[in-house]
Write an enzyme that holds these catalytic residues in place. Structure first.
Site, PDB file in Angstrom:
ATOM      1  N   ASN A  42       1.063  -0.953  -0.103  1.00  0.00           N
ATOM      2  CA  ASN A  42      -0.685   0.068   0.011  1.00  0.00           C
ATOM      3  C   ASN A  42       1.131   1.466   0.169  1.00  0.00           C
ATOM      4  O   ASN A  42       2.248   1.665   0.330  1.00  0.00           O
ATOM      5  CB  ASN A  42      -1.043  -0.323   1.042  1.00  0.00           C
ATOM      6  CG  ASN A  42      -0.223   0.558   2.395  1.00  0.00           C
ATOM      7  OD1 ASN A  42       0.401  -0.588   2.529  1.00  0.00           O
ATOM      8  ND2 ASN A  42      -1.528   1.081   3.418  1.00  0.00           N
ATOM      9  N   ILE A  43       0.531   2.019  -0.472  1.00  0.00           N
ATOM     10  CA  ILE A  43       1.473   3.631  -0.671  1.00  0.00           C
ATOM     11  C   ILE A  43       0.449   4.638  -0.273  1.00  0.00           C
ATOM     12  O   ILE A  43      -0.654   4.674  -0.896  1.00  0.00           O
ATOM     13  CB  ILE A  43       1.593   3.655  -2.213  1.00  0.00           C
ATOM     14  CG1 ILE A  43       2.311   2.418  -2.852  1.00  0.00           C
ATOM     15  CG2 ILE A  43       2.377   5.035  -2.237  1.00  0.00           C
ATOM     16  CD1 ILE A  43       2.739   2.671  -4.155  1.00  0.00           C
ATOM     17  N   GLU A  44       0.176   5.455   0.917  1.00  0.00           N
ATOM     18  CA  GLU A  44      -0.746   6.591   1.151  1.00  0.00           C
ATOM     19  C   GLU A  44      -0.516   7.177   0.583  1.00  0.00           C
ATOM     20  O   GLU A  44       0.742   8.057   0.356  1.00  0.00           O
ATOM     21  CB  GLU A  44      -0.456   6.929   2.352  1.00  0.00           C
ATOM     22  CG  GLU A  44      -1.476   5.623   2.787  1.00  0.00           C
ATOM     23  CD  GLU A  44      -1.445   4.855   5.319  1.00  0.00           C
ATOM     24  OE1 GLU A  44      -1.974   3.928   5.421  1.00  0.00           O
ATOM     25  OE2 GLU A  44      -0.596   5.601   5.504  1.00  0.00           O
ATOM     26  N   CYS A  53      -3.880   0.770  -2.525  1.00  0.00           N
ATOM     27  CA  CYS A  53      -3.797  -0.606  -2.148  1.00  0.00           C
ATOM     28  C   CYS A  53      -2.842  -1.684  -2.778  1.00  0.00           C
ATOM     29  O   CYS A  53      -2.300  -1.475  -3.872  1.00  0.00           O
ATOM     30  CB  CYS A  53      -5.653  -1.264  -2.102  1.00  0.00           C
ATOM     31  SG  CYS A  53      -6.576  -0.398  -0.571  1.00  0.00           S
ATOM     32  N   GLU A  55      -3.328  -4.828  -2.910  1.00  0.00           N
ATOM     33  CA  GLU A  55      -3.780  -5.589  -4.358  1.00  0.00           C
ATOM     34  C   GLU A  55      -4.096  -4.719  -5.592  1.00  0.00           C
ATOM     35  O   GLU A  55      -3.290  -5.386  -6.529  1.00  0.00           O
ATOM     36  CB  GLU A  55      -5.282  -5.987  -3.603  1.00  0.00           C
ATOM     37  CG  GLU A  55      -5.324  -6.424  -2.596  1.00  0.00           C
ATOM     38  CD  GLU A  55      -5.261  -5.816  -1.075  1.00  0.00           C
ATOM     39  OE1 GLU A  55      -4.528  -4.807  -1.176  1.00  0.00           O
ATOM     40  OE2 GLU A  55      -7.199  -6.590  -0.382  1.00  0.00           O
ATOM     41  N   CYS A  86     -10.442  -4.770   0.808  1.00  0.00           N
ATOM     42  CA  CYS A  86     -11.181  -3.977   0.835  1.00  0.00           C
ATOM     43  C   CYS A  86     -12.384  -3.751  -0.035  1.00  0.00           C
ATOM     44  O   CYS A  86     -12.242  -5.127  -1.430  1.00  0.00           O
ATOM     45  CB  CYS A  86     -10.705  -2.771   0.873  1.00  0.00           C
ATOM     46  SG  CYS A  86      -9.838  -1.623  -0.936  1.00  0.00           S
ATOM     47  N   CYS A  89     -10.544  -2.869  -3.807  1.00  0.00           N
ATOM     48  CA  CYS A  89      -9.955  -4.138  -4.209  1.00  0.00           C
ATOM     49  C   CYS A  89     -10.510  -5.398  -4.722  1.00  0.00           C
ATOM     50  O   CYS A  89     -10.353  -5.628  -5.726  1.00  0.00           O
ATOM     51  CB  CYS A  89      -8.677  -4.912  -3.384  1.00  0.00           C
ATOM     52  SG  CYS A  89      -7.536  -2.916  -3.234  1.00  0.00           S
TER      53      CYS A  89
END
Length: 129
Positions: A42-44, A53, A55, A86, A89
């Site tokens: 994941n990369i925020e 996310c 995935e 989620c 995804c």
């Protein structure tokens, strides 16, 4: 490749997570039917909406390299309990088939296995267009 090996790759991908806001690291590893593996984390983003996310990161890498033959994906998040994809995804993965095997794991010894159809029943996909 067995489930434990795929989960271990997802755990390695989790360590690359960029999650300074939620502190919730997630890793994913996709195995294609042809045996290729694609990982993602994941990369925020400070503005939250463009956050991606694990995935979807793994899937974007897979598809962008011309691989559409998804077989299974392993997902790891929390160290305390099994993490599940989620809704976004699930729908994104659905594009590539209801029979995709989804392994939701805490670690390589504590996991559950589903088909995408089980996680997203009565879904909408390409054949509905």
């Amino acid at each position: 490749m067995n489930n434990k090996e795929l989960i271990k790759l997802a755990m390695e991908a989790r360590e690359k997570s960029y999650s300074p806001y939620s502190k919730f690291k997630v890793g994913a590893a996709i195995l294609t039917k042809s045996g290729k593996i694609f990982t993602g984390c994941n990369i925020e983003s400070a503005s939250y909406t463009p956050t991606i996310c694990a995935e979807r990161t793994a899937l974007a890498k897979c598809v962008s390299e011309g691989n559409l033959d998804l077989y299974k994906i392993a997902i790891v998040g929390s160290f305390d309990k099994i993490s599940y994809p989620c809704g976004v995804c699930r729908q994104f993965l659905r594009e590539f088939g209801k029979d995709l095997i989804v392994i939701c794991a805490k670690n390589e010894n504590d996991f559950s296995e589903y088909t995408l159809e089980q996680l997203l029943p009565n879904s909408f996909g390409p054949e509905d267009l």
